[in-house]
Design a protein around this motif. Structure first.
Motif, PDB file in Angstrom:
ATOM      1  N   THR A  20       0.822  -1.203   0.000  1.00 49.82           N
ATOM      2  CA  THR A  20       0.000   0.000   0.000  1.00 49.82           C
ATOM      3  C   THR A  20       0.852   1.247   0.000  1.00 49.82           C
ATOM      4  O   THR A  20       0.603   2.206  -0.717  1.00 49.82           O
ATOM      5  N   PHE A  21       1.923   1.218   0.810  1.00 52.33           N
ATOM      6  CA  PHE A  21       2.825   2.373   0.891  1.00 52.33           C
ATOM      7  C   PHE A  21       3.481   2.652  -0.445  1.00 52.33           C
ATOM      8  O   PHE A  21       3.614   3.791  -0.867  1.00 52.33           O
ATOM      9  N   ILE A  22       3.890   1.583  -1.166  1.00 54.67           N
ATOM     10  CA  ILE A  22       4.611   1.769  -2.419  1.00 54.67           C
ATOM     11  C   ILE A  22       3.680   2.217  -3.531  1.00 54.67           C
ATOM     12  O   ILE A  22       3.996   3.102  -4.314  1.00 54.67           O
ATOM     13  N   VAL A  23       2.471   1.633  -3.601  1.00 53.14           N
ATOM     14  CA  VAL A  23       1.583   1.897  -4.732  1.00 53.14           C
ATOM     15  C   VAL A  23       0.794   3.179  -4.549  1.00 53.14           C
ATOM     16  O   VAL A  23       0.493   3.876  -5.506  1.00 53.14           O
ATOM     17  N   SER A  24       0.466   3.548  -3.299  1.00 51.20           N
ATOM     18  CA  SER A  24      -0.450   4.653  -3.069  1.00 51.20           C
ATOM     19  C   SER A  24      -0.021   5.961  -3.700  1.00 51.20           C
ATOM     20  O   SER A  24      -0.866   6.700  -4.195  1.00 51.20           O
ATOM     21  N   PRO A  25       1.287   6.316  -3.742  1.00 53.36           N
ATOM     22  CA  PRO A  25       1.636   7.579  -4.395  1.00 53.36           C
ATOM     23  C   PRO A  25       1.216   7.633  -5.848  1.00 53.36           C
ATOM     24  O   PRO A  25       0.766   8.667  -6.325  1.00 53.36           O
ATOM     25  N   VAL A  26       1.305   6.507  -6.562  1.00 46.97           N
ATOM     26  CA  VAL A  26       0.938   6.489  -7.975  1.00 46.97           C
ATOM     27  C   VAL A  26      -0.554   6.741  -8.139  1.00 46.97           C
ATOM     28  O   VAL A  26      -0.988   7.542  -8.946  1.00 46.97           O
ATOM     29  N   THR A 521       4.111  -0.996 -16.816  1.00 48.76           N
ATOM     30  CA  THR A 521       3.438   0.216 -17.254  1.00 48.76           C
ATOM     31  C   THR A 521       4.423   1.369 -17.079  1.00 48.76           C
ATOM     32  O   THR A 521       5.504   1.176 -16.512  1.00 48.76           O
ATOM     33  N   PRO A 522       4.075   2.578 -17.536  1.00 52.42           N
ATOM     34  CA  PRO A 522       4.998   3.694 -17.302  1.00 52.42           C
ATOM     35  C   PRO A 522       5.293   3.948 -15.832  1.00 52.42           C
ATOM     36  O   PRO A 522       6.331   4.500 -15.491  1.00 52.42           O
ATOM     37  N   ASN A 523       4.384   3.515 -14.942  1.00 48.86           N
ATOM     38  CA  ASN A 523       4.564   3.810 -13.521  1.00 48.86           C
ATOM     39  C   ASN A 523       5.004   2.618 -12.687  1.00 48.86           C
ATOM     40  O   ASN A 523       5.640   2.799 -11.644  1.00 48.86           O
ATOM     41  N   LEU A 524       4.649   1.397 -13.109  1.00 50.96           N
ATOM     42  CA  LEU A 524       4.862   0.224 -12.268  1.00 50.96           C
ATOM     43  C   LEU A 524       5.461  -0.929 -13.057  1.00 50.96           C
ATOM     44  O   LEU A 524       5.305  -1.025 -14.270  1.00 50.96           O
ATOM     45  N   PHE A 537       6.919  -9.271  -6.915  1.00 52.59           N
ATOM     46  CA  PHE A 537       7.907  -8.215  -7.118  1.00 52.59           C
ATOM     47  C   PHE A 537       7.143  -7.012  -7.630  1.00 52.59           C
ATOM     48  O   PHE A 537       6.486  -7.070  -8.669  1.00 52.59           O
ATOM     49  N   LEU A 538       7.189  -5.915  -6.880  1.00 55.35           N
ATOM     50  CA  LEU A 538       6.453  -4.711  -7.232  1.00 55.35           C
ATOM     51  C   LEU A 538       7.410  -3.530  -7.170  1.00 55.35           C
ATOM     52  O   LEU A 538       8.034  -3.287  -6.130  1.00 55.35           O
ATOM     53  N   LEU A 539       7.533  -2.828  -8.286  1.00 53.22           N
ATOM     54  CA  LEU A 539       8.429  -1.674  -8.376  1.00 53.22           C
ATOM     55  C   LEU A 539       7.632  -0.455  -8.804  1.00 53.22           C
ATOM     56  O   LEU A 539       6.939  -0.481  -9.816  1.00 53.22           O
ATOM     57  N   ASN A 540       7.724   0.600  -8.010  1.00 54.40           N
ATOM     58  CA  ASN A 540       7.172   1.888  -8.391  1.00 54.40           C
ATOM     59  C   ASN A 540       8.248   2.624  -9.184  1.00 54.40           C
ATOM     60  O   ASN A 540       9.252   3.067  -8.627  1.00 54.40           O
ATOM     61  N   LYS A 541       8.070   2.742 -10.502  1.00 52.85           N
ATOM     62  CA  LYS A 541       9.101   3.321 -11.363  1.00 52.85           C
ATOM     63  C   LYS A 541       9.224   4.834 -11.182  1.00 52.85           C
ATOM     64  O   LYS A 541      10.173   5.436 -11.659  1.00 52.85           O
ATOM     65  N   THR A 543       8.939   6.433  -7.911  1.00 53.22           N
ATOM     66  CA  THR A 543       9.710   6.650  -6.681  1.00 53.22           C
ATOM     67  C   THR A 543      10.916   5.732  -6.569  1.00 53.22           C
ATOM     68  O   THR A 543      11.732   5.896  -5.663  1.00 53.22           O
ATOM     69  N   HIS A 544      11.029   4.723  -7.454  1.00 53.77           N
ATOM     70  CA  HIS A 544      12.091   3.720  -7.445  1.00 53.77           C
ATOM     71  C   HIS A 544      11.966   2.764  -6.257  1.00 53.77           C
ATOM     72  O   HIS A 544      12.864   1.953  -6.027  1.00 53.77           O
ATOM     73  N   GLN A 545      10.879   2.824  -5.488  1.00 50.96           N
ATOM     74  CA  GLN A 545      10.701   1.918  -4.356  1.00 50.96           C
ATOM     75  C   GLN A 545      10.230   0.554  -4.853  1.00 50.96           C
ATOM     76  O   GLN A 545       9.483   0.456  -5.826  1.00 50.96           O
ATOM     77  N   PHE A 546      10.658  -0.501  -4.160  1.00 53.90           N
ATOM     78  CA  PHE A 546      10.259  -1.844  -4.566  1.00 53.90           C
ATOM     79  C   PHE A 546      10.008  -2.703  -3.333  1.00 53.90           C
ATOM     80  O   PHE A 546      10.491  -2.422  -2.226  1.00 53.90           O
TER      81      PHE A 546
END
Length: 698
Positions: A20-26, A521-524, A537-541, A543-546
């Motif tokens: 939730t913390f990683i995805v919520s900003p997107v 996607t462009p964001n994830l 494996f989840l990467l927020n492209k 914020t670079h957080q994963f």
């Protein structure tokens, strides 16, 4: 609920919160951008003339024939009822009535509110309004636009064929490419800076208007290309119809368009490939099938055009590689959002100083770059003093290269190559040649700026692993086996240009897995797997957080610090993380270990000793070996064959001075009850058998 199930439940909650913390900003960012931009109420597309009428005149204009069913209606606010037209545009943010929206949806009419600013321009609206006699393409989809078709080489016959698509009752419709001249270049963002510098190029590509059928794509759709590049210390050109280029070859493989040619006039000839990936021949029926190639590529993936060079000899900075590739991006044409004034990036007490200023490019629509790692739009200029008699002033694209910081706490790095600056005084070039200075590399390490120079025959540095910044890492073991789960949360300092070209190779300790079926996607970037491997494996492209989650994987031999790496092609990110209290079950069959966890007095003169033990030899048989146990002033031998076996647990009663000995080799534990009248408060326990000889303090 068992202790193990409680631990697993807590572990799952932690993972859920981290996701939730990683995805919520997107999600928040996309929602904010959506409400600040143009809005469509009914998705669709239309071709027609734009005609403006105020709301009160719409019906009378339709009745008199001034507004036709083939026209696109432009009005201030939308009345409660509207006639059947090709499409409707309102300049008021007030939402139309639900009846109008349902009417538009039932007839596949594009219906949208478009602000009179931003990327879509609405002409001035005098009354009456003859906006244009030209046919206009209006798309009310996630990417909305108005396009005057008079600016494109499209025939009336092709327009009528396109309008017939709206009559099809199919899930997909064929696509149509509008003629355009697209402008691309080698981007300067967060890829390895020496790659960006060596492969710098600028492109102008002309395409015709045509249906994107396999037959048309098999012909040459790239009618004219202007290719500018740097090689052998010079800026070079190749232009005109590519069919005239040396060793030119064009083909379509059913998915990509590939063009090959040879640069045969260089000191070392190069074999080149330009690839346009994933050209769509169909789109869903509710999307606009008409597009310009550059806009489609930019909208879907910034890495859909790639440029690859094959060398006769290995590239200077990688002795094993004879190929080099980079993605091409549209040249900056959007507004820019940050200007960095010329400022000092390096200086020495001896008088050498480097000042540079540049402009960063605004993120693409829908992006929000929280880490301030935006691509470079262009350099303003750079001034280098102290190396030559006169200051070196650089202004050109090729003589200055930028790499963005990959985190908000990072700093950009730079390469300057003065010989690529047009009109640089010959005296300055001669002075640099005399000092063997071809290239200047400036970066910041541990808060300190460093500067390195490379001569005309120096090899460039090899590509280093990029650091992973680990903020959280833990493991959850299986109670009796060498399998377990792990979770890693952190930040990637650098991202590859695209993950889609290669598998993602994950390493955690000795466990490795290659991820292939992931979504980007462009964001994830997202991968979901099953237990027994990498399950997430989840990467927020942005914020670079994963987050990386392995479930029920083999962790035998896991030790601290644990090596963690993510590789995509040649792009490697790596970290070592100090794990505390690694479960000893992971050491079974790998390492001899012995601990004393507690010594507890029992009824006099007995003491209970509890601890953990792992045996490196996976074939060790306690029944076939003597076991020697010693503590201060005493040693006891348990004879081979005297233990009783129950599964993988071995025990013995009433040995001299040992009332009870239990060894559980599944759980890696032991339990001793020893007879000792004067056991000291501290001491050393030793257990020896076969190749095992370990001691532990108590």
């Amino acid at each position: 609920m068992t202790r193990e199930s409680l631990s697993n439940a807590a572990f799952a909650i932690v993972v859920s919160l981290l996701i939730t913390f990683i995805v919520s900003p997107v999600s928040a960012i996309c929602l904010d951008i959506w409400h600040s931009e143009n809005t469509y109420y009914s998705q669709g597309w239309a071709i027609g003339q734009i005609k403006y009428f105020p709301p009160e005149d719409i019906q009378s204009a339709y009745d008199s024939g001034q507004l036709l069913p083939t026209d696109i209606l432009l009005t201030d606010t939308i009345p409660a009822e509207v006639p059947l037209v090709a499409g409707i545009i309102t300049t008021s943010p007030e939402e139309p009535s639900q009846d109008v929206i349902l009417f538009a949806e039932s007839h596949n009419l594009p219906l949208a509110y478009i602000r009179q600013s931003g990327c879509i321009t609405i002409p001035e609206m005098p009354t009456p309004l003859p906006i244009t006699d030209h046919q206009v393409l209006f798309s009310a989809c996630p990417d909305m636009f108005l396009r005057d078709l008079a600016h494109y080489s499209i025939t009336e016959e092709q327009i009528q064929e396109l309008l017939q698509l709206k009559q099809l009752n199919t899930e997909t419709i064929p696509t149509f490419l509008l003629s355009s001249r697209i402008y691309y270049h080698t981007p300067q963002w967060n890829n390895y800076i020496f790659d960006s510098h060596r492969l710098k190029s600028r492109w102008t590509i002309q395409t015709p208007s045509l249906w994107l059928t396999p037959e048309n794509l098999s012909d040459n759709i790239l009618t004219d290309i202007a290719f500018e590049y740097q090689a052998d210390g010079q800026i070079r050109f190749l232009d005109g119809p590519p069919t005239d280029w040396p060793d030119y070859n064009y083909y379509y493989d059913g998915n990509d368009v590939i063009v090959n040619w040879t640069l045969d006039t260089l000191a070392e000839p190069r074999f080149c490939e330009l690839r346009i990936n994933d050209i769509p021949t169909t789109v869903p029926a509710d999307e606009c099938p008409i597009f310009i190639l550059s806009e489609y590529l930019f909208k879907h993936d910034l890495s859909l055009i790639t440029f690859q060079v094959q060398y006769q000899n290995p590239v200077p900075d990688n002795e094993d590689a004879t190929t080099d590739s980079v993605s091409l991006w549209p040249r900056p044409t959007r507004f820019f959002w940050e200007y960095d004034e010329p400022h000092l990036i390096y200086s020495t007490p001896g008088g050498i100083s480097i000042r540079t200023g540049y402009i960063l490019e605004s993120p693409p629509a829908g992006w929000f770059n929280i880490n301030n790692t935006d691509p470079l739009a262009y350099f303003d200029h750079t001034i280098i003093e102290g190396l030559t008699t006169e200051p070196i002033v650089l202004n050109s694209y090729y003589s200055q290269t930028y790499r963005a910081p990959t985190t908000w706490w990072g700093a950009p790095s730079f390469i300057f190559e003065p010989q690529l600056e047009p009109d640089l005084p010959q005296q300055t070039l001669d002075e640099l040649q005399a000092q063997d200075i071809r290239l200047i590399y400036v970066r910041k390490e541990n808060g300190t700026s460093t500067c390195e120079t490379y001569g005309f025959n120096d090899a460039l540095p090899s590509v280093p692993p990029y650091p992973l910044h680990i903020s959280y890492c833990t493991v959850l073991p299986h109670p009796t086996q060498t399998t377990g789960s792990f979770v890693v949360v952190g930040t990637m300092e650098s991202l590859p240009e695209s993950f889609s070209a290669h598998p993602i190779d994950i390493t955690f300790g000795s466990y490795t897995e290659s991820l292939t079926n992931f979504t980007e996607t462009p964001n994830l970037c997202l991968y979901r797997g099953a237990a027994g491997g990498i399950s997430l494996f989840l990467l927020n492209k942005i914020t670079h957080q994963f987050i990386l989650f392995g479930s029920n994987v083999e962790l035998a031999g896991l030790s601290s610090p644990v090596n963690i790496s993510l590789r995509s092609g040649d792009h490697l990110s790596f970290a070592q993380y100090q794990l505390d209290n690694i479960p000893l079950t992971f050491m079974k069959g790998h390492t001899n270990t012995l601990t004393v966890d507690s010594v507890t007095p029992l009824a006099y003169p007995y003491h209970a000793v509890r601890g953990r033990i792992t045996i490196a030899d996976p074939d060790f048989d306690p029944l076939q070996n003597d076991i020697n146990i010693s503590w201060p002033d005493h040693e006891v031998r348990i004879r081979a064959g005297s233990l009783t076996q129950n599964g993988n647990t071995f025990y013995r009663y009433h040995t001299n001075r040992i009332f009870l000995a239990i060894f559980d080799l599944d759980k890696c534990t032991y339990y001793l009850i020893i007879q000792e009248h004067d056991l000291p408060a501290t001491g050393e326990l030793t257990i020896q058998f076969d190749n095992f000889n370990e001691s532990a303090q108590f």
